[in-house]
Scaffold this motif. Structure first.
Motif, PDB file in Angstrom:
ATOM      1  N   LEU A 128      -7.834  -1.538  -2.097  1.00  0.00           N
ATOM      2  CA  LEU A 128      -7.154  -2.142  -0.805  1.00  0.00           C
ATOM      3  C   LEU A 128      -8.160  -2.609  -0.027  1.00  0.00           C
ATOM      4  O   LEU A 128      -9.445  -2.329   0.096  1.00  0.00           O
ATOM      5  CB  LEU A 128      -6.198  -0.975  -0.103  1.00  0.00           C
ATOM      6  CG  LEU A 128      -5.058  -0.474  -0.874  1.00  0.00           C
ATOM      7  CD1 LEU A 128      -4.584   0.785  -0.248  1.00  0.00           C
ATOM      8  CD2 LEU A 128      -4.124  -1.463  -1.230  1.00  0.00           C
ATOM      9  N   GLU A 129      -7.572  -3.883   0.895  1.00  0.00           N
ATOM     10  CA  GLU A 129      -8.546  -4.373   1.822  1.00  0.00           C
ATOM     11  C   GLU A 129      -8.983  -3.228   3.029  1.00  0.00           C
ATOM     12  O   GLU A 129      -8.313  -2.380   3.328  1.00  0.00           O
ATOM     13  CB  GLU A 129      -7.875  -5.552   2.507  1.00  0.00           C
ATOM     14  CG  GLU A 129      -7.535  -6.750   1.551  1.00  0.00           C
ATOM     15  CD  GLU A 129      -7.038  -7.769   2.505  1.00  0.00           C
ATOM     16  OE1 GLU A 129      -7.054  -7.550   3.687  1.00  0.00           O
ATOM     17  OE2 GLU A 129      -6.315  -8.676   1.739  1.00  0.00           O
ATOM     18  N   ALA A 143       0.663  -1.260  -0.193  1.00  0.00           N
ATOM     19  CA  ALA A 143       0.098  -0.004   0.128  1.00  0.00           C
ATOM     20  C   ALA A 143       0.899   1.232   0.204  1.00  0.00           C
ATOM     21  O   ALA A 143       0.534   2.329  -0.735  1.00  0.00           O
ATOM     22  CB  ALA A 143      -1.029   0.121   1.286  1.00  0.00           C
ATOM     23  N   ALA A 144       2.030   1.455   0.819  1.00  0.00           N
ATOM     24  CA  ALA A 144       3.091   2.337   0.785  1.00  0.00           C
ATOM     25  C   ALA A 144       3.534   2.655  -0.558  1.00  0.00           C
ATOM     26  O   ALA A 144       3.797   3.620  -0.878  1.00  0.00           O
ATOM     27  CB  ALA A 144       3.827   2.247   2.031  1.00  0.00           C
ATOM     28  N   GLU A 145       3.849   1.705  -1.184  1.00  0.00           N
ATOM     29  CA  GLU A 145       4.498   1.772  -2.434  1.00  0.00           C
ATOM     30  C   GLU A 145       3.513   2.446  -3.481  1.00  0.00           C
ATOM     31  O   GLU A 145       3.829   3.232  -4.243  1.00  0.00           O
ATOM     32  CB  GLU A 145       4.907   0.493  -3.097  1.00  0.00           C
ATOM     33  CG  GLU A 145       5.649   0.570  -4.422  1.00  0.00           C
ATOM     34  CD  GLU A 145       6.330  -0.901  -4.809  1.00  0.00           C
ATOM     35  OE1 GLU A 145       6.109  -1.429  -5.908  1.00  0.00           O
ATOM     36  OE2 GLU A 145       6.950  -1.610  -4.003  1.00  0.00           O
ATOM     37  N   ARG A 146       2.417   2.158  -3.358  1.00  0.00           N
ATOM     38  CA  ARG A 146       1.122   2.325  -4.224  1.00  0.00           C
ATOM     39  C   ARG A 146       1.025   3.772  -4.189  1.00  0.00           C
ATOM     40  O   ARG A 146       0.669   4.642  -4.968  1.00  0.00           O
ATOM     41  CB  ARG A 146       0.132   1.617  -4.339  1.00  0.00           C
ATOM     42  CG  ARG A 146       0.077   0.332  -4.690  1.00  0.00           C
ATOM     43  CD  ARG A 146      -1.220  -0.526  -4.423  1.00  0.00           C
ATOM     44  NE  ARG A 146      -2.352  -0.221  -5.361  1.00  0.00           N
ATOM     45  CZ  ARG A 146      -3.496  -0.717  -5.158  1.00  0.00           C
ATOM     46  NH1 ARG A 146      -3.775  -1.790  -4.586  1.00  0.00           N
ATOM     47  NH2 ARG A 146      -4.491  -0.339  -5.933  1.00  0.00           N
ATOM     48  N   LEU A 147       1.122   4.215  -2.674  1.00  0.00           N
ATOM     49  CA  LEU A 147       0.904   5.588  -2.422  1.00  0.00           C
ATOM     50  C   LEU A 147       1.771   6.420  -2.938  1.00  0.00           C
ATOM     51  O   LEU A 147       1.664   7.456  -3.404  1.00  0.00           O
ATOM     52  CB  LEU A 147       0.577   5.724  -0.910  1.00  0.00           C
ATOM     53  CG  LEU A 147       0.712   7.046  -0.277  1.00  0.00           C
ATOM     54  CD1 LEU A 147      -0.629   7.693  -0.758  1.00  0.00           C
ATOM     55  CD2 LEU A 147       0.457   6.952   1.217  1.00  0.00           C
ATOM     56  N   ASN A 148       3.177   5.832  -2.913  1.00  0.00           N
ATOM     57  CA  ASN A 148       4.353   6.774  -3.312  1.00  0.00           C
ATOM     58  C   ASN A 148       4.218   7.041  -4.729  1.00  0.00           C
ATOM     59  O   ASN A 148       4.360   8.215  -5.221  1.00  0.00           O
ATOM     60  CB  ASN A 148       5.449   6.049  -3.006  1.00  0.00           C
ATOM     61  CG  ASN A 148       5.768   5.995  -1.599  1.00  0.00           C
ATOM     62  OD1 ASN A 148       5.328   6.950  -0.708  1.00  0.00           O
ATOM     63  ND2 ASN A 148       6.620   5.185  -1.202  1.00  0.00           N
ATOM     64  N   PRO A 159      10.309   0.328  -8.628  1.00  0.00           N
ATOM     65  CA  PRO A 159       8.740  -0.114  -9.345  1.00  0.00           C
ATOM     66  C   PRO A 159       8.809   0.528 -10.705  1.00  0.00           C
ATOM     67  O   PRO A 159       9.710   1.652 -10.979  1.00  0.00           O
ATOM     68  CB  PRO A 159       7.953   0.405  -8.141  1.00  0.00           C
ATOM     69  CG  PRO A 159       8.449   1.481  -7.531  1.00  0.00           C
ATOM     70  CD  PRO A 159       9.986   0.876  -7.426  1.00  0.00           C
ATOM     71  N   GLU A 160       7.859   0.395 -11.495  1.00  0.00           N
ATOM     72  CA  GLU A 160       7.587   1.130 -12.605  1.00  0.00           C
ATOM     73  C   GLU A 160       7.526   2.428 -12.199  1.00  0.00           C
ATOM     74  O   GLU A 160       6.366   2.689 -11.510  1.00  0.00           O
ATOM     75  CB  GLU A 160       6.562   0.349 -13.529  1.00  0.00           C
ATOM     76  CG  GLU A 160       6.611  -0.996 -13.793  1.00  0.00           C
ATOM     77  CD  GLU A 160       7.851  -1.277 -14.780  1.00  0.00           C
ATOM     78  OE1 GLU A 160       8.203  -0.505 -15.419  1.00  0.00           O
ATOM     79  OE2 GLU A 160       8.348  -2.610 -14.765  1.00  0.00           O
TER      80      GLU A 160
END
Length: 678
Positions: A113-114, A42-47, A451-452
């Motif tokens: 997200l859950e 989740a933190a990676e997606r947020l960044n 990450p991409e």
């Protein structure tokens, strides 16, 4: 919750519980592991969301507001320690546009997200907690605002003391919490000022008071400095006839302790408050570790003695374990050295044990590699590698200024450059330099593990590779599929790491293809073979022709000369490297070989003499390096050897690290003429 031994493991491995986590892991630990991974994702997606939706200008404007509201000076705001606090405030607390960034993310990109993960990130508020006690890897803390007791996982490498304050954000991982990035440990002396301040603010939404809290922290800096000064004091504590069996087992097995020396009946152990390290591929993945010294433990016949910082006493007593000391008093210096211990003192070890000169080289290499990936305020709180890869002129200018500043300080014998192999820095950052380095074949730094995003190649380039492999292997044999898959997977990883978002196939240069074949592949494959070399050359040749046809390019005419030149030499380069590696690695653990000089150098092959190679150094000096005899023979003239070499007491030179061997075409691309290193 309970799981039967023959049921599927809840970790998702697909194995039975008794053969998976049931061996060593409780159900609560399994849940913690799953939640930690979910939080990381989740933190990676947020960044990525922040990077995609906010421009550099918008973030800089927010930074200025953060500076004004916290009362930071310009100098303080530029310090790297504030970068993570600003980012957390901007994402979780700032409400300039009505809602926070994290709320906008959870309502859009994070809506899948859950629910448990979404709620955890919504409640990620800065809080102040008093450390009540520590047991193993767990802290019990009390919220200064609500008074609740919480169990928190204690990260390694930090000295945790009851009474200290924890300023941070907590993420729930089942029955316990973990610290979110950007937490601070504060001295107990600050408890009352913070408690008084908290009594004046509303409990309903503490996130609105984050910048006020940081302002208060800044105002209390004089108190913190007084405490820090006290921490420089040293103490000596003695225990008579302790439980020797338990103590010796802990000293032997706990990573916080390292044996420094043994003299007669006395042993001196280093007790470290923090430890870090890394594997050096050049030294056959030798492990180099740096221990930040909190004190020393002296083991004698009838007593145990600790000498070091007072703050380390309680954790030491907990680890060993020990009762209250029989004797305790202040000291000025350590018994083992006769000198004073200061904060930040480092004790260095390696596995296997490396010769002193090699260890010195290894540590300088480690510090250089670490500097490249450490954020710096002068370059917008980015690591140098990312700043160089961003390919923004303004950022590049700041990077050049930072590098130049450290270089000038290094020439004067001051600054961090003294502790690093500085000759690595400019080539690794693709900055102008006079070094002969294979990294000079690239236009930007090679980045791994991202990450991409903006620092990695556009997904369309990777899609081209997948389409090519599919077309070339459709209906073909398994061996053909394996050939294309192996070659193009290696090339895919290189392309993804070596180029940015704007890269197009028409921009691919011979230098980059050569770098991939003679250097990058060797970092990704354990045992490169002649067969692999041949497959790489043939598959890449087919790929460039395929790209020419698909996009009407002229890659083949530009790149084929390099592939042709390497047809015979690439298999030879792989063979020679393997041959030299077998010769070099045993020298690292040879107790009889204690080199008096150690250096990594670019050498030009001249001839073979007996069991050695005559090589030319950059100064023009010729040296004979022991390489052992081989039935297949040496390379020809014009080959480059980049190797860590050491000169023993008898004057003979030996290989000490895994060398890189480059054919003449690479020397030509690097601007090296035969017998001349520029």
């Amino acid at each position: 919750m309970s799981v039967g031994r023959n049921e599927l493991c809840p970790c998702g491995s697909g194995k039975k519980y008794k053969r998976c986590c049931g061996l060593v892991t409780s159900i609560s630990q399994v849940r913690e592991q799953k939640l930690r991974q979910a939080h990381r994702d989740a933190a990676e997606r947020l960044n990525k969301y922040v990077a995609a939706h906010f421009s550099r200008e918008e973030i800089e404007q927010a930074r200025q507001r953060f500076v004004q509201e916290t009362g930071l000076s310009v100098e303080e705001a530029q310090h790297s320690q504030w970068a993570v606090h600003f980012y957390n405030w901007f994402v979780f607390d700032d409400r300039k546009h009505g809602s926070t960034v994290v709320e906008a993310f959870l309502n859009t990109d994070g809506r899948r997200l859950e629910g448990e993960i979404k709620e955890a990130f919504r409640r990620l508020v800065l809080g102040i907690y008093e450390i009540v006690r520590r047991e193993g890897d767990q802290l019990t803390v009390r919220s200064l605002k609500q008074g609740d007791l919480l169990e928190v996982v204690a990260p390694d490498g930090v000295v945790w003391e009851p009474g200290q304050l924890l300023l941070g954000r907590l993420l729930p991982i089942g029955q316990r919490y973990q610290l979110f990035t950007g937490s601070i440990v504060l001295p107990a002396a600050l408890k009352q000022p913070f408690a008084d301040w908290l009594s004046t603010v509303e409990e309903s939404d503490l996130s609105r008071y984050t910048t006020r809290l940081y302002r208060l922290l800044r105002q209390q800096r004089s108190t913190a400095r007084t405490v820090a000064k006290q921490e420089e004091e040293l103490v000596r504590a003695e225990w008579r006839m302790p439980d020797w069996e338990a103590i010796r087992e802990t000293l032997r097995t706990d990573a916080s302790f390292e044996l420094k020396k043994r003299e007669g009946a006395q042993e001196v152990w280093v007790y470290a408050s923090h430890k870090e390290g890394g594997l050096l591929s050049t030294l056959n993945k030798a492990l180099v570790e740096l221990h930040e010294v909190a004190g020393e433990v002296l083991v004698e016949e009838a007593k145990l003695v600790f000498e070091g910082f007072p703050s380390a006493l309680s954790t030491l007593a907990e680890k060993l374990p020990l009762p209250a000391p029989d004797v305790k008093h202040s000291i000025d210096k350590l018994s083992s050295t006769g000198t004073r211990l200061t904060q930040g003192t480092i004790f260095i070890t390696s596995q296997p044990a490396l010769p002193p000169k090699v260890l010195q080289w290894a540590v300088q290499t480690y510090f250089a590699e670490k500097w490249l990936i450490t954020p710096h305020a002068e370059i917008d709180h980015l690591p140098p590698l990312l700043a160089a890869a961003a390919q923004e002129e303004a950022l590049r200018g700041k990077l050049l200024q930072l590098v130049g500043k450290i270089e000038r300080a290094r020439e004067q014998g001051v600054g961090p450059g003294r502790f690093m192999r500085w000759e690595l820095i400019r080539p690794r950052l693709a900055l102008p330099n006079r070094e002969v380095s294979v990294h000079n074949l690239l236009k930007r730094p090679l980045l791994e593990g991202l990450p991409e995003g903006s620092f990695t190649v556009h997904p369309d380039r990777l899609s081209d590779i997948a389409t090519f492999v599919q077309e070339m292997t459709e209906g073909k044999s398994d061996s053909t599929m394996k050939k294309y898959d192996e070659a193009m997977n290696l090339f895919r990883n290189f392309v993804r790491s070596a180029f940015g978002r704007g890269f197009a196939w028409a921009q691919l240069r011979p230098e980059e293809v050569a770098y991939f074949l003679v250097h990058d592949v060797l970092n990704r494959v354990d045992s490169p073979t002649k067969t692999l070399a041949g497959n790489l050359l043939s598959v890449l040749s087919a790929f460039f022709k395929w790209l020419d046809k698909r996009y009407e390019l002229t890659l083949t005419s530009r790149l084929q000369p390099v592939l042709t030149a390497l047809k015979e030499e690439l298999p030879e380069a792989y063979r020679l490297r393997a041959q030299l590696q077998k010769q070099a690695i045993p020298h690292l653990t040879d107790a009889l070989l204690q080199p008096e000089q150690v250096a990594e150098e670019v050498l030009l092959f001249l001839s073979e003499e007996g069991a050695g190679w005559r090589l030319s150094r950059s100064s023009g000096e010729e040296i004979l390096v022991q390489t052992g005899q081989s039935d297949e023979g040496p390379p020809g003239r014009g080959w480059l050897v980049i190797a860590l070499i050491g000169q023993a007491q008898d004057g003979c030179w030996h290989l000490l690290g895994i060398p890189q061997v480059y054919p003449p075409i690479v020397a030509e691309l690097l601007g090296v003429r035969e017998n001349v290193l520029i």
